[in-house]
Design an enzyme around this catalytic site. Sequence first.
Site, PDB file in Angstrom:
ATOM      1  N   LYS A 179       0.794  -1.184   0.000  1.00 53.14           N
ATOM      2  CA  LYS A 179      -0.041  -0.019   0.056  1.00 53.14           C
ATOM      3  C   LYS A 179       0.904   1.094  -0.070  1.00 53.14           C
ATOM      4  O   LYS A 179       1.581   1.755   1.320  1.00 53.14           O
ATOM      5  CB  LYS A 179      -0.866   0.006   1.186  1.00 53.14           C
ATOM      6  CG  LYS A 179      -1.925   1.186   1.016  1.00 53.14           C
ATOM      7  CD  LYS A 179      -2.582   1.844   2.305  1.00 53.14           C
ATOM      8  CE  LYS A 179      -1.534   2.998   2.876  1.00 53.14           C
ATOM      9  NZ  LYS A 179      -1.243   4.085   2.107  1.00 53.14           N
ATOM     10  N   GLY A 210      -4.713   3.272  -1.400  1.00 50.76           N
ATOM     11  CA  GLY A 210      -5.686   3.496  -0.250  1.00 50.76           C
ATOM     12  C   GLY A 210      -5.173   4.496   0.693  1.00 50.76           C
ATOM     13  O   GLY A 210      -3.692   4.726   0.870  1.00 50.76           O
ATOM     14  N   GLY A 212      -4.394   5.466   5.126  1.00 50.75           N
ATOM     15  CA  GLY A 212      -4.182   4.886   5.971  1.00 50.75           C
ATOM     16  C   GLY A 212      -5.143   4.253   6.902  1.00 50.75           C
ATOM     17  O   GLY A 212      -4.878   3.013   7.568  1.00 50.75           O
ATOM     18  N   GLY A 214      -8.072   3.212   6.102  1.00 48.58           N
ATOM     19  CA  GLY A 214      -8.927   2.364   5.361  1.00 48.58           C
ATOM     20  C   GLY A 214      -8.180   1.050   4.857  1.00 48.58           C
ATOM     21  O   GLY A 214      -8.137   0.059   5.538  1.00 48.58           O
ATOM     22  N   VAL A 215      -7.255   1.028   3.867  1.00 48.81           N
ATOM     23  CA  VAL A 215      -6.564  -0.004   3.419  1.00 48.81           C
ATOM     24  C   VAL A 215      -5.437  -0.237   4.585  1.00 48.81           C
ATOM     25  O   VAL A 215      -5.301  -1.632   4.800  1.00 48.81           O
ATOM     26  CB  VAL A 215      -5.813   0.319   2.048  1.00 48.81           C
ATOM     27  CG1 VAL A 215      -4.770  -0.783   1.797  1.00 48.81           C
ATOM     28  CG2 VAL A 215      -7.129   0.242   0.955  1.00 48.81           C
ATOM     29  N   GLY A 216      -4.748   0.799   4.855  1.00 54.53           N
ATOM     30  CA  GLY A 216      -3.635   0.352   6.000  1.00 54.53           C
ATOM     31  C   GLY A 216      -4.200  -0.240   7.083  1.00 54.53           C
ATOM     32  O   GLY A 216      -3.497  -1.372   7.684  1.00 54.53           O
ATOM     33  N   GLU A 254       9.643   2.057  10.710  1.00 55.21           N
ATOM     34  CA  GLU A 254      10.767   3.108  10.232  1.00 55.21           C
ATOM     35  C   GLU A 254       9.826   4.419  10.399  1.00 55.21           C
ATOM     36  O   GLU A 254       9.189   4.727   9.691  1.00 55.21           O
ATOM     37  CB  GLU A 254      11.311   3.088   9.025  1.00 55.21           C
ATOM     38  CG  GLU A 254      12.652   3.755   8.814  1.00 55.21           C
ATOM     39  CD  GLU A 254      12.622   5.041   8.366  1.00 55.21           C
ATOM     40  OE1 GLU A 254      12.431   6.080   9.384  1.00 55.21           O
ATOM     41  OE2 GLU A 254      12.250   5.364   7.080  1.00 55.21           O
ATOM     42  N   CYS A 288      13.123  11.815   6.874  1.00 59.64           N
ATOM     43  CA  CYS A 288      13.137  11.245   8.295  1.00 59.64           C
ATOM     44  C   CYS A 288      14.577  11.679   8.927  1.00 59.64           C
ATOM     45  O   CYS A 288      14.464  11.705  10.302  1.00 59.64           O
ATOM     46  CB  CYS A 288      12.465   9.902   8.688  1.00 59.64           C
ATOM     47  SG  CYS A 288      13.473   8.695   7.652  1.00 59.64           S
ATOM     48  N   GLU A 388       9.037  16.866  14.629  1.00 57.14           N
ATOM     49  CA  GLU A 388       9.505  16.715  13.350  1.00 57.14           C
ATOM     50  C   GLU A 388       8.850  17.743  12.214  1.00 57.14           C
ATOM     51  O   GLU A 388       7.662  17.326  12.184  1.00 57.14           O
ATOM     52  CB  GLU A 388       9.373  15.232  12.741  1.00 57.14           C
ATOM     53  CG  GLU A 388       9.865  14.882  11.636  1.00 57.14           C
ATOM     54  CD  GLU A 388       9.707  13.516  11.263  1.00 57.14           C
ATOM     55  OE1 GLU A 388      10.839  13.059  10.640  1.00 57.14           O
ATOM     56  OE2 GLU A 388       8.857  12.850  11.578  1.00 57.14           O
TER      57      GLU A 388
END
Length: 482
Positions: A179, A210, A212, A214-216, A254, A288, A388
């Site tokens: 995803k 998708g 996060g 939903g599909v996540g 990560e 990051c 961040e």
Amino acid sequence: MPTLPLAHLTEFYVDGGWMEPLGATRLPVHNPSDESVVGEVALGSDDDVHRAVAAANTAVAAWGSTEPEERSALLARLAECYEARMDEMALAISTEMGSPIDMALLAQAGAGQFHLRGFVKTLGEMTFDRPLREDRPGDRIRLEPTGVAALITPWNWPMNQVTLKVGAALAAGCTMVLKPSELAPLSSLLFAELVDEAGFPPGVFNLVNGNGLGVGTALTSHPDVDVVSFTGSTRAGVAVTKAAAPTVKRVSLELGGKSPNLVFADCDVVEAVRRGAAHCFDNTGQSCNAPTRMLVERSVYDQAVDLAAEVAATTRCAPASEPGGHIGPLVSAAQFERVQALIKAGIEEGARLVEGGPGRPDGLTEGWFVRPTVFADVSPDMRIAREEIFGPVLAMAPFDSEEEALALANNTPYGLASYVQTGDAERARRVSAGLRAGMVQVNGAPRAPGSPFGGYKQSGVGREGGVWGVEEFLETKSVSGL
């Protein structure tokens, strides 16, 4: 001329072919440089996830039993297909997330090429069945694929993260459902075309677009998913871990960072500060591991502030389609507003603004561009020192001793990367040992190919890259009596 991969924009790659989604939800894909809509991507439903996981689950036994040499050959073929379409990949990345086209080719698309070739090499060096030790030849240690993997990737370095996860999972013998970020789907759709061209068996690689929630969530909570690899914010990583917990999945994360860059007076201050500030602004600050906190020994602090301000003032901002060494826009309107809010917070909380500030750069009236910004005299309690930002914003502060430098550097919930600038080799060893971070870079030395990428504390769990990355998708089996 390269063209955008729009042929399958509203389709998913499942079980070796392109399929129409079972849901009907669509989301516009924007070009961050001018805010225009490139097209609409389909957002998957729970049924789409079930279909993709079922395909991966059907293929897992056969793919997991392949020999490493067979997997290596297919990975090498995928690398060849990828390299043949690098220009298209660069255009896709530049269009979807705003990376300037030259950087998109050399660094963004180039990272995918680098990692795919790296996993071919890593696979050739790994031993998946070995004796426990010389005096017990009948006791064996076997490394076996974990099973079906859910791979969730971000928008800021799309192919870097896709290939780090997909390449490692393929090398390990896992099947998978990818995803990608809904903000940057074009490059992953092209990547699926390359997987298809390379000839992997049906069901080994599957892609469902998708968001996060939903599909996540459907992927990370799915009972037939065995391992989850996620890259994104720390907040989202916590949600992923909670969703995976009821079925006790293996989870690799990560996450975020607020990386310190320690500049000691005994280094080449001009070179170190210029390099550090440029690194902070690279990819428009959307990395990051960016060195966003520059901590400088007090005797050279004022000089360092002036140098960093000069780098910010001379960093050009321009549309991603233009060639050159400039920086591009942020990825989205939401990210633009977040960065603007944090710049304003820095001013309101008393940091000294020495360059940049709120608003767009001069001459840019559209697109999600921000001004490269430098704050000095930043205290540890300020938001710009703790959060961040994910934009081209550098926070600077002085220190008086090595002990204070380490205390300031480690005063963060994150622990992804740290940077040290010193001309004293013994100090470099002491400071690198004292930093609570998964990666330490001394005097700009690049990380070697195959080095593990990952961090301490709230920067994540697990490592990516090289043998460490493959091992995230492997189970260890002890067999005795053979």
